[in-house]
Design an enzyme around this catalytic site. Structure first.
Site, PDB file in Angstrom:
ATOM      1  CE  LYS A   1      -3.809  -2.464   2.115  1.00  0.00           C
ATOM      2  NZ  LYS A   1      -4.604  -2.796   3.298  1.00  0.00           N
TER       3      LYS A   1
ATOM      4  CG  ASP B   1      -9.633  -0.361   4.565  1.00  0.00           C
ATOM      5  OD1 ASP B   1      -9.315  -0.816   3.454  1.00  0.00           O
ATOM      6  OD2 ASP B   1      -8.940  -0.485   5.596  1.00  0.00           O
TER       7      ASP B   1
ATOM      8  CD  GLN C   1      -3.487  -4.331   6.406  1.00  0.00           C
ATOM      9  OE1 GLN C   1      -3.653  -3.298   5.777  1.00  0.00           O
ATOM     10  NE2 GLN C   1      -3.788  -5.513   5.897  1.00  0.00           N
TER      11      GLN C   1
HETATM   12  N1  GUN Z   1      -6.660  -6.963   5.988  1.00  0.00           N
HETATM   13  C1  GUN Z   1      -6.878  -7.734   4.893  1.00  0.00           C
HETATM   14  N2  GUN Z   1      -7.414  -6.993   3.900  1.00  0.00           N
HETATM   15  C2  GUN Z   1      -7.536  -5.742   4.381  1.00  0.00           C
HETATM   16  C3  GUN Z   1      -8.020  -4.527   3.815  1.00  0.00           C
HETATM   17  O1  GUN Z   1      -8.468  -4.434   2.669  1.00  0.00           O
HETATM   18  N3  GUN Z   1      -7.982  -3.439   4.627  1.00  0.00           N
HETATM   19  C4  GUN Z   1      -7.516  -3.498   5.901  1.00  0.00           C
HETATM   20  N4  GUN Z   1      -7.531  -2.388   6.625  1.00  0.00           N
HETATM   21  N5  GUN Z   1      -7.057  -4.610   6.453  1.00  0.00           N
HETATM   22  C5  GUN Z   1      -7.075  -5.720   5.683  1.00  0.00           C
END
Ligand code: GUN
Length: 281
Positions: free
Chosen positions: A52, A119, A96
């Site tokens: 990311k 998100d 996350q």
């Molecule tokens: N953990 C696994 N996929 C994601 C996601 O798309 N966003 C976040 N914040 N955590 C995750």
């Protein structure tokens, strides 16, 4: 033999479009920043967070990394989220998941301002999606819609079957396909005859977290198969929920793992960050 849906290539196109948009915004004095919070050092999370940050750097979005120790308390995390909510220069906030067991994930998600919820996990964002109002959409299902559209695959009037009902993928996927006028069925672990249902699908989305579970037997000849899985096979090699070698002989189009849905999730996160900055300005 199925056509390959190249998520890596399509996500690169989206990131290039966003890069251009971000550069133009910068000329107008608008800069964009995303706060990325990771608690503890779950190895998979470290990889995702790293990807990311890399995408942010490519597109021209500033990423503010908050790497907190495993022992961080729920109160400390909520306090940080609150501070970031109030900071004008922060456009998006991403916590996350998964969080360590002693922290209530729902409470943390609900603490994020819906205006910065890139998100799309906040109940307000999910509620808005379910009644057709504006709001951030969860990046993986949003990426799948984009993948279908950019591959020239029509959704309108199609039989769409989703295997898996998670809050992050299955449920928002159903709402998005419905919004595109698909006829939507959601299957899960209690579905009586899974094969009978999946064989009806013109578009089959699989998000169950079980390596190679869906083979050609579950697929209608010529169907579009979207594999959201990120699993390991018996040799420890990365694979999806779909048995690719078997499925590709029957499907009309299919996403690979890796290089299918995964890169699209990050491209859509970048898109949400740009949208978030535009809405806040
Ligand atoms: N953990 C696994 N996929 C994601 C996601 O798309 N966003 C976040 N914040 N955590 C995750």
């Amino acid at each position: 033999m199925a056509t390959l849906i190249d998520g890596k290539k399509i996500s690169q196109e989206i990131k290039d479009e966003l890069k251009e948009k971000v550069a133009k915004l910068k000329e107008d004095g608008i800069s964009i920043s995303l706060a990325v919070i990771q608690v503890g050092n779950n190895p998979a999370s470290t990889v995702y967070v790293g990807n990311k940050k890399k995408a942010c750097a490519y597109v021209g979005i500033e990423s503010l990394a908050y790497e907190l120790p495993e022992e961080t308390t729920e109160e400390e995390l909520l306090q940080l989220v609150q501070e970031l909510n109030e900071k004008k220069e922060v456009n998006g906030i991403l916590v996350q998941l998964p969080l360590p067991g002693h922290i209530d994930e729902d409470k943390v998600i609900q603490a994020i301002s819906p205006a910065k919820d890139v998100d799309g996990f906040h109940p307000q964002s999910v509620g808005a999606l379910s009644i057709g109002q504006k709001g951030f959409v969860s990046c993986t299902p949003a990426g799948i819609i984009e993948l279908l559209k950019r591959s020239g695959i029509a959704i309108d009037g199609k039989e769409c079957v989703i295997v898996g009902r998670s809050n992050i993928v299955g449920k928002p996927m159903a709402l998005l396909l419905l919004r595109e006028n698909g006829t939507v069925t959601v299957c899960h672990s209690h579905t009586a005859d899974l094969k009978e249902v999946t064989r009806r699908a013109d578009i089959l989305v699989v998000a169950i977290g079980k390596a190679k579970m869906i083979d050609a037997d579950y697929i209608k000849e010529g169907a579009v198969v979207i594999d959201v899985g990120m699993d390991r096979d018996e040799n420890g090699k990365l694979c999806g929920d779909v048995d690719f070698e078997s499925a590709k002989e029957k499907a009309g189009a299919i996403t690979p793992v890796p290089g299918g849905v995964g890169p699209m999730t990050i491209a859509m996160l970048m898109n949400n960050c740009v949208e978030s900055a535009l809405m806040q300005k």
